[in-house]
Design an enzyme around this catalytic site. Structure first.
Site, PDB file in Angstrom:
ATOM      1  N   ARG A  91       0.860  -1.188   0.000  1.00 40.24           N
ATOM      2  CA  ARG A  91       0.000   0.000   0.000  1.00 40.24           C
ATOM      3  C   ARG A  91       0.891   1.230   0.000  1.00 40.24           C
ATOM      4  O   ARG A  91       1.925   1.260   0.689  1.00 40.24           O
ATOM      5  CB  ARG A  91      -0.872   0.074   1.266  1.00 40.24           C
ATOM      6  CG  ARG A  91      -1.809  -1.066   1.466  1.00 40.24           C
ATOM      7  CD  ARG A  91      -2.846  -1.223   0.387  1.00 40.24           C
ATOM      8  NE  ARG A  91      -3.754  -0.096   0.238  1.00 40.24           N
ATOM      9  CZ  ARG A  91      -4.666  -0.011  -0.728  1.00 40.24           C
ATOM     10  NH1 ARG A  91      -4.758  -0.957  -1.634  1.00 40.24           N
ATOM     11  NH2 ARG A  91      -5.464   1.028  -0.795  1.00 40.24           N
ATOM     12  N   ILE A  92       0.470   2.234  -0.745  1.00 40.90           N
ATOM     13  CA  ILE A  92       1.192   3.505  -0.720  1.00 40.90           C
ATOM     14  C   ILE A  92       0.797   4.250   0.548  1.00 40.90           C
ATOM     15  O   ILE A  92      -0.396   4.355   0.865  1.00 40.90           O
ATOM     16  CB  ILE A  92       0.870   4.332  -1.981  1.00 40.90           C
ATOM     17  CG1 ILE A  92       1.445   3.608  -3.208  1.00 40.90           C
ATOM     18  CG2 ILE A  92       1.421   5.743  -1.857  1.00 40.90           C
ATOM     19  CD1 ILE A  92       1.103   4.254  -4.530  1.00 40.90           C
ATOM     20  N   HIS A 109      12.678  -2.873  -1.786  1.00 40.46           N
ATOM     21  CA  HIS A 109      12.062  -2.778  -3.114  1.00 40.46           C
ATOM     22  C   HIS A 109      12.863  -3.650  -4.071  1.00 40.46           C
ATOM     23  O   HIS A 109      14.098  -3.607  -4.070  1.00 40.46           O
ATOM     24  CB  HIS A 109      12.060  -1.314  -3.579  1.00 40.46           C
ATOM     25  CG  HIS A 109      11.383  -1.143  -4.901  1.00 40.46           C
ATOM     26  ND1 HIS A 109      10.003  -1.213  -5.039  1.00 40.46           N
ATOM     27  CD2 HIS A 109      11.874  -0.955  -6.150  1.00 40.46           C
ATOM     28  CE1 HIS A 109       9.699  -1.055  -6.309  1.00 40.46           C
ATOM     29  NE2 HIS A 109      10.807  -0.893  -7.003  1.00 40.46           N
TER      30      HIS A 109
HETATM   31  C1  GAR Z   1       9.456  -8.778  -2.179  1.00 36.91           C
HETATM   32  O1  GAR Z   1      10.079  -9.134  -3.373  1.00 36.91           O
HETATM   33  C2  GAR Z   1       9.588  -7.291  -1.929  1.00 36.91           C
HETATM   34  O2  GAR Z   1      10.808  -6.762  -2.380  1.00 36.91           O
HETATM   35  C3  GAR Z   1       8.450  -6.751  -2.746  1.00 36.91           C
HETATM   36  O3  GAR Z   1       7.398  -7.657  -2.538  1.00 36.91           O
HETATM   37  C4  GAR Z   1       7.944  -8.946  -2.269  1.00 36.91           C
HETATM   38  C5  GAR Z   1       7.343  -9.431  -0.976  1.00 36.91           C
HETATM   39  O4  GAR Z   1       7.707 -10.755  -0.704  1.00 36.91           O
HETATM   40  N1  GAR Z   1       8.094  -5.435  -2.339  1.00 36.91           N
HETATM   41  C6  GAR Z   1       7.623  -4.509  -3.163  1.00 36.91           C
HETATM   42  O5  GAR Z   1       7.430  -4.707  -4.345  1.00 36.91           O
HETATM   43  C7  GAR Z   1       7.330  -3.172  -2.517  1.00 36.91           C
HETATM   44  N2  GAR Z   1       7.227  -2.141  -3.484  1.00 36.91           N
HETATM   45  P1  GAR Z   1       7.530 -11.349   0.749  1.00 36.91           P
HETATM   46  O6  GAR Z   1       6.098 -11.044   1.173  1.00 36.91           O
HETATM   47  O7  GAR Z   1       7.739 -12.820   0.574  1.00 36.91           O
HETATM   48  O8  GAR Z   1       8.539 -10.710   1.644  1.00 36.91           O
END
Ligand code: GAR
Length: 209
Positions: A91-92, A109
């Protein structure tokens, strides 16, 4: 003991990596709570099984971003965190929320920021013909996927890669650099200097995976 609150939206594998390394390495900290914006976030079950407090602040139950942010902040503050960790929190967050946790709000990120802020980072890196991809841990500022960089991991993009293969390679490095960054924070080893993050002992802030 520093108190860490981790926000997730789904799988929570980065949260798991942080919980595990915090316990295994005896950080001067504990994960006080895991909070999700979705009741079905899979990571909640892992946290509950580890006897970590969990909470849900469902964005769908709040009419505006401001109302959601305010309720999220209220629940977070109940756990009195020294650090708030966004771990796949999709969420932003508004400026008032970000300012409230300024200098104690971290995000990961899945790109080499400032390249590819926003969604679908791996697809966009493949489409751009990038030969390198990676992930970035950064302090959060009101601008999306922006802020002082704590640590980055770099991996090669291989000719046969699809989005799935590339994201798996990057995720494996996320599980290294995010716990490392959180550990440095709770140990007081990070310093902000004119928008850049310095590590007290001069440790490498780059992982080549
Ligand atoms: C991860 O790859 C994280 O870098 C990305 O979501 C994934 C979550 O995985 N985050 C974003 O894209 C934020 N902008 P996880 O729930 O297994 O940690």
């Amino acid at each position: 003991m520093k108190r860490i609150v981790i926000l997730i939206s789904g799988r929570g594998s980065n949260m798991e990596a942080i919980v595990q390394r915090c316990a295994a390495e005896g950080w001067p900290a504990r994960v006080a709570a895991v909070i999700a914006n979705r009741p079905d976030a899979q990571g909640l079950a892992y946290a509950a099984a580890r006897r970590i407090a969990t909470a849900v602040v469902d964005h769908k139950q709040h009419p505006t971003r401001e109302a959601f942010d305010a309720e999220l902040a209220r629940v977070i503050d109940g756990f009195e965190p020294d650090l708030v960790v966004l771990a796949g929190f999709m969420r932003i967050l508004g400026e008032a929320f970000v300012r409230r946790y300024e200098h104690r709000l971290l995000n990961i990120h899945p790109s080499l920021l400032p390249a590819f802020p926003g969604l679908h980072t791996h697809r966009r890196a493949l489409e751009a013909g990038c030969k390198l991809a990676g992930a970035t841990v950064h302090f959060v500022t009101p601008e999306l996927d922006h802020g002082p960089i704590v640590m980055q991991a770099v991996v090669p993009v291989l000719p046969q890669d699809d989005e799935h293969a590339l994201s798996a390679r990057v995720l494996a490095t996320e599980h290294v650099i995010y716990p490392q960054s959180v550990r440095w924070f709770v140990e007081g080893a990070l310093r902000l200097d004119e928008g850049r993050v310095l590590q007290r002992d001069g440790a490498a802030q780059l992982l080549i995976g």
